[in-house]
Design a protein around this motif. Structure first.
Motif, PDB file in Angstrom:
ATOM      1  N   UNK A 119       0.844  -1.003   0.098  1.00  0.00           N
ATOM      2  CA  UNK A 119       0.160  -0.133  -0.089  1.00  0.00           C
ATOM      3  C   UNK A 119       0.755   1.488  -0.001  1.00  0.00           C
ATOM      4  N   UNK A 120       0.590   2.126  -0.979  1.00  0.00           N
ATOM      5  CA  UNK A 120       1.280   3.498  -0.964  1.00  0.00           C
ATOM      6  C   UNK A 120       0.235   4.318  -0.321  1.00  0.00           C
ATOM      7  N   UNK A 121       0.954   4.993   0.803  1.00  0.00           N
ATOM      8  CA  UNK A 121       0.380   6.061   1.774  1.00  0.00           C
ATOM      9  C   UNK A 121       0.899   7.314   1.212  1.00  0.00           C
ATOM     10  N   UNK A 122       0.009   8.203   0.634  1.00  0.00           N
ATOM     11  CA  UNK A 122       0.333   9.522   0.127  1.00  0.00           C
ATOM     12  C   UNK A 122      -0.052  10.831   1.264  1.00  0.00           C
ATOM     13  N   UNK A 123       0.582  11.459   1.561  1.00  0.00           N
ATOM     14  CA  UNK A 123       0.285  12.580   2.422  1.00  0.00           C
ATOM     15  C   UNK A 123       0.518  13.961   1.230  1.00  0.00           C
ATOM     16  N   UNK A 124      -0.634  14.409   0.959  1.00  0.00           N
ATOM     17  CA  UNK A 124      -0.735  15.340  -0.028  1.00  0.00           C
ATOM     18  C   UNK A 124      -1.309  16.829   0.482  1.00  0.00           C
ATOM     19  N   UNK A 125      -0.455  17.732  -0.045  1.00  0.00           N
ATOM     20  CA  UNK A 125      -0.523  19.382   0.427  1.00  0.00           C
ATOM     21  C   UNK A 125      -1.101  19.723  -0.976  1.00  0.00           C
ATOM     22  N   UNK A 126      -2.348  19.884  -1.228  1.00  0.00           N
ATOM     23  CA  UNK A 126      -2.894  20.174  -2.531  1.00  0.00           C
ATOM     24  C   UNK A 126      -3.149  21.863  -2.749  1.00  0.00           C
ATOM     25  N   UNK A 127      -2.552  22.513  -3.770  1.00  0.00           N
ATOM     26  CA  UNK A 127      -2.760  24.022  -3.820  1.00  0.00           C
ATOM     27  C   UNK A 127      -4.351  24.245  -4.028  1.00  0.00           C
ATOM     28  N   UNK A 128      -4.833  25.002  -3.341  1.00  0.00           N
ATOM     29  CA  UNK A 128      -6.357  25.603  -3.306  1.00  0.00           C
ATOM     30  C   UNK A 128      -7.200  24.547  -2.565  1.00  0.00           C
ATOM     31  N   UNK A 129      -6.723  23.402  -2.137  1.00  0.00           N
ATOM     32  CA  UNK A 129      -7.716  22.468  -1.409  1.00  0.00           C
ATOM     33  C   UNK A 129      -7.245  22.134  -0.127  1.00  0.00           C
ATOM     34  N   UNK A 130      -5.879  21.905   0.330  1.00  0.00           N
ATOM     35  CA  UNK A 130      -5.510  21.845   1.556  1.00  0.00           C
ATOM     36  C   UNK A 130      -4.860  20.376   1.681  1.00  0.00           C
ATOM     37  N   UNK A 131      -4.937  19.675   2.792  1.00  0.00           N
ATOM     38  CA  UNK A 131      -3.982  18.450   3.330  1.00  0.00           C
ATOM     39  C   UNK A 131      -5.156  17.286   3.099  1.00  0.00           C
ATOM     40  N   UNK A 132      -4.438  16.090   2.322  1.00  0.00           N
ATOM     41  CA  UNK A 132      -5.055  14.882   2.299  1.00  0.00           C
ATOM     42  C   UNK A 132      -4.342  13.714   2.514  1.00  0.00           C
ATOM     43  N   UNK A 133      -4.913  12.645   2.658  1.00  0.00           N
ATOM     44  CA  UNK A 133      -4.322  11.430   2.790  1.00  0.00           C
ATOM     45  C   UNK A 133      -5.021  10.443   1.881  1.00  0.00           C
ATOM     46  N   UNK A 134      -4.077   9.766   1.227  1.00  0.00           N
ATOM     47  CA  UNK A 134      -4.581   8.712  -0.034  1.00  0.00           C
ATOM     48  C   UNK A 134      -3.835   7.321   0.323  1.00  0.00           C
ATOM     49  N   UNK A 135      -4.715   6.279   0.235  1.00  0.00           N
ATOM     50  CA  UNK A 135      -4.315   4.979   0.161  1.00  0.00           C
ATOM     51  C   UNK A 135      -4.142   4.413  -1.205  1.00  0.00           C
ATOM     52  N   UNK A 136      -3.358   3.615  -1.797  1.00  0.00           N
ATOM     53  CA  UNK A 136      -3.424   2.955  -2.984  1.00  0.00           C
ATOM     54  C   UNK A 136      -2.930   1.458  -2.710  1.00  0.00           C
ATOM     55  N   UNK A 137      -3.649   0.604  -2.594  1.00  0.00           N
ATOM     56  CA  UNK A 137      -3.260  -0.778  -2.497  1.00  0.00           C
ATOM     57  C   UNK A 137      -3.175  -1.351  -3.974  1.00  0.00           C
ATOM     58  N   UNK A 138      -1.719  -1.598  -4.096  1.00  0.00           N
ATOM     59  CA  UNK A 138      -1.299  -2.214  -5.488  1.00  0.00           C
ATOM     60  C   UNK A 138      -1.657  -3.480  -5.512  1.00  0.00           C
ATOM     61  N   UNK A 139      -2.547  -3.956  -6.432  1.00  0.00           N
ATOM     62  CA  UNK A 139      -2.848  -5.255  -6.641  1.00  0.00           C
ATOM     63  C   UNK A 139      -1.758  -6.028  -7.598  1.00  0.00           C
ATOM     64  N   UNK A 140      -1.869  -7.201  -7.632  1.00  0.00           N
ATOM     65  CA  UNK A 140      -1.293  -8.063  -8.583  1.00  0.00           C
ATOM     66  C   UNK A 140      -0.959  -9.447  -7.949  1.00  0.00           C
ATOM     67  N   UNK A 141       0.069 -10.002  -8.127  1.00  0.00           N
ATOM     68  CA  UNK A 141       0.618 -11.372  -7.707  1.00  0.00           C
ATOM     69  C   UNK A 141       0.461 -11.260  -6.136  1.00  0.00           C
ATOM     70  N   UNK A 142      -0.555 -12.301  -5.440  1.00  0.00           N
ATOM     71  CA  UNK A 142      -0.472 -12.291  -4.327  1.00  0.00           C
ATOM     72  C   UNK A 142      -1.497 -11.300  -3.605  1.00  0.00           C
TER      73      UNK A 142
END
Length: 183
Positions: A119-142
């Motif tokens: 899982x990629x954990x992104x801590x994002x500071x987006x211009x004009x929007x503020x602060x966010x947390x995003x998870x991306x669980x990368x799928x594939x083998x296993x």
């Protein structure tokens, strides 16, 4: 002459939430991280009229990418099918795609990237929007959709994400709403 079979799409399970405390989220990410990938400054240019979403991601000090993805707008964990293409001449590609499709919106962000297993954990500071947390669980083998959803549920508990903080759409959607509300 036969053409090669189409490349299979990559797939993530994703979840996004607004942050109350960027510093607190960073502490949790650092505690859980199996690896830290550093900080990226990203400019995502979204193009109008494409099936799904099409963006050119320019990354300071890294190879730029053309990203196509299809994902429903939902606040719960959702599947995202995508394709990444590395780009050698981002300026020329941006000009061509802008002429063909038009630019929908540009998203600028600072992203801190951590890994928690697949899982990629992104801590994002987006211009004009503020602060966010995003998870991306990368799928594939296993790792399948169910594994990805389970991993995101566990991480949501670790980060104490409240349901009202969950975000359905992309940053581009949020910026378009923000722009429309300003007139």
């Amino acid at each position: 002459m036969t053409s090669p079979p189409p490349q299979r799409l990559a797939r993530n399970i994703e979840l996004k939430a607004r942050l109350d405390s960027f510093a607190q989220a960073r502490q949790v990410a650092e505690r859980l991280a199996t690896d830290a990938l550093g900080v990226e400054l990203q400019i995502d240019t979204y193009f109008a009229g494409a099936e799904g979403r099409l963006k050119l991601r320019q990354r300071e000090g890294r190879t730029d990418q053309l990203v196509w993805y299809a994902r429903p707008n939902a606040t719960d964990a959702k599947a995202s099918d995508y394709r990444l293409v590395e780009v050698a001449d981002a300026a020329a590609l941006k000009e061509a795609l802008a002429a063909a499709y038009g630019i929908l919106i540009v998203v600028e962000k600072r992203r801190e990237i951590f890994l928690h297993h697949n899982v990629r954990i992104h801590l994002d500071q987006v211009a004009g929007l503020g602060d966010f947390l995003e998870f991306e669980a990368v799928l594939g083998t296993g790792h399948d959709d169910a594994d990805g959803r389970a991993a995101l549920a566990r991480l949501s508990q670790e980060f104490a994400i409240e349901p009202q903080r969950l975000v359905a759409g992309s940053y581009s959607d949020l910026l378009l709403v923000e722009r429309a509300s300003r007139g």
